[in-house]
Design a protein around this motif. Structure first.
Motif, PDB file in Angstrom:
ATOM      1  N   GLN A 127       0.786   3.905  -7.820  1.00 10.30           N
ATOM      2  CA  GLN A 127       1.412   5.226  -7.805  1.00 10.30           C
ATOM      3  C   GLN A 127       2.895   5.091  -7.513  1.00 10.30           C
ATOM      4  O   GLN A 127       3.291   4.362  -6.606  1.00 10.30           O
TER       5      GLN A 127
ATOM      6  N   CYS B  81      -1.615   1.602  -4.376  1.00  9.99           N
ATOM      7  CA  CYS B  81      -0.412   0.830  -4.049  1.00  9.99           C
ATOM      8  C   CYS B  81       0.820   1.503  -4.631  1.00  9.99           C
ATOM      9  O   CYS B  81       0.736   2.438  -5.425  1.00  9.99           O
ATOM     10  N   ASN B  82       1.957   0.988  -4.215  1.00 12.15           N
ATOM     11  CA  ASN B  82       3.263   1.467  -4.647  1.00 12.15           C
ATOM     12  C   ASN B  82       4.111   0.226  -4.910  1.00 12.15           C
ATOM     13  O   ASN B  82       3.850  -0.830  -4.339  1.00 12.15           O
TER      14      ASN B  82
ATOM     15  N   PRO C 178       0.829  -1.205   0.000  1.00 15.83           N
ATOM     16  CA  PRO C 178       0.000   0.000   0.000  1.00 15.83           C
ATOM     17  C   PRO C 178       0.864   1.255   0.000  1.00 15.83           C
ATOM     18  O   PRO C 178       1.935   1.291   0.627  1.00 15.83           O
ATOM     19  N   ASN C 179       0.404   2.262  -0.695  1.00 16.41           N
ATOM     20  CA  ASN C 179       1.100   3.551  -0.700  1.00 16.41           C
ATOM     21  C   ASN C 179       0.669   4.398   0.491  1.00 16.41           C
ATOM     22  O   ASN C 179       1.379   5.313   0.886  1.00 16.41           O
ATOM     23  N   ASN C 180      -0.488   4.067   1.040  1.00 15.08           N
ATOM     24  CA  ASN C 180      -1.038   4.828   2.154  1.00 15.08           C
ATOM     25  C   ASN C 180      -1.984   3.929   2.924  1.00 15.08           C
ATOM     26  O   ASN C 180      -2.060   2.741   2.664  1.00 15.08           O
ATOM     27  N   VAL C 181      -2.727   4.486   3.847  1.00 16.45           N
ATOM     28  CA  VAL C 181      -3.630   3.710   4.695  1.00 16.45           C
ATOM     29  C   VAL C 181      -5.055   4.258   4.606  1.00 16.45           C
ATOM     30  O   VAL C 181      -5.292   5.316   4.026  1.00 16.45           O
TER      31      VAL C 181
ATOM     32  N   TYR D 190       1.095   7.791 -11.925  1.00 20.14           N
ATOM     33  CA  TYR D 190       0.049   6.875 -11.478  1.00 20.14           C
ATOM     34  C   TYR D 190      -0.497   6.100 -12.660  1.00 20.14           C
ATOM     35  O   TYR D 190      -0.376   6.513 -13.821  1.00 20.14           O
TER      36      TYR D 190
ATOM     37  N   ASN E 157       5.900   7.403  -6.312  1.00 15.82           N
ATOM     38  CA  ASN E 157       6.068   8.694  -5.652  1.00 15.82           C
ATOM     39  C   ASN E 157       7.291   9.465  -6.117  1.00 15.82           C
ATOM     40  O   ASN E 157       7.284  10.685  -6.072  1.00 15.82           O
TER      41      ASN E 157
ATOM     42  N   CYS F 136      -7.087   5.987   1.662  1.00 16.25           N
ATOM     43  CA  CYS F 136      -6.180   5.950   0.499  1.00 16.25           C
ATOM     44  C   CYS F 136      -5.514   4.583   0.366  1.00 16.25           C
ATOM     45  O   CYS F 136      -4.584   4.424  -0.409  1.00 16.25           O
ATOM     46  N   GLY F 137      -5.998   3.587   1.098  1.00 16.68           N
ATOM     47  CA  GLY F 137      -5.409   2.261   1.085  1.00 16.68           C
ATOM     48  C   GLY F 137      -5.598   1.502  -0.217  1.00 16.68           C
ATOM     49  O   GLY F 137      -4.995   0.449  -0.408  1.00 16.68           O
TER      50      GLY F 137
END
Length: 163
Positions: A116, A80-81, A70-73, A160, A118, A76-77
């Motif tokens: 995504q 992914c990254n 995951p890129n965030n939680v 993205y 970053n 925004c979970g």
């Protein structure tokens, strides 16, 4: 070369760490600035949503890998990254592209909706060309967002891809 992409196993730790560390040492793609031991790498690769290994099926030699997470939680979970690493002496043979395509499939299987990146370094032209060809969208440029090994700063271009 008969390249197969498979799931990471603990027995891959030393080879996977060596390949990962080559990219870290190059200093022009990953944000990490310290190398990992095999033990640390094993824990790191196991804690990802998925770690894929590119292996020569004929020789069982590990050629590269990717991590997906995951890129965030929370809200925004669903984003992914991922990061990709190919052995330095065999880059340019489209192994990274095979890893990338497998990663897209695993991201979908894990219910992610967006992939995504970053911090794609502006001088990483092989990655930029691949992402453009696959259909990634650029989000803009962050001036001086990446510290190079010589202490200078290079722009980064977040990207993205809608899964």
């Amino acid at each position: 070369m008969n390249i197969q992409i498979r799931a990471y196993q603990s027995k891959d730790a030393a080879s996977a760490a060596q390949i990962w560390n080559e990219v870290v040492t190059d200093g022009n793609a990953f944000p990490q600035d310290t190398e990992m031991t095999a033990n640390v790498a094993n824990l790191f690769f196991q804690e990802q949503t998925y770690t894929g290994i590119a292996e020569n099926a004929d020789t069982h030699e590990i050629l590269g890998l990717y991590i997906l997470h995951p890129n965030n939680v929370g809200r925004c979970g669903h984003i992914c990254n991922a990061s990709y690493a190919v052995r330095k002496n065999i880059r340019g043979l489209h192994i990274g592209e095979k890893l990338f395509l497998d990663c897209l499939q695993k991201a979908k299987e894990n219910q992610f909706r967006i992939l995504q990146f970053n911090a794609v370094v502006a001088t990483n032209t092989p990655a930029l060309h691949l992402y453009e060809r696959i259909g990634f969208k650029k989000l803009g440029t962050i001036p001086g967002g990446f510290r190079m090994p010589d202490g200078t700063y290079e722009d980064i271009i977040p990207h993205y891809y809608l899964l």
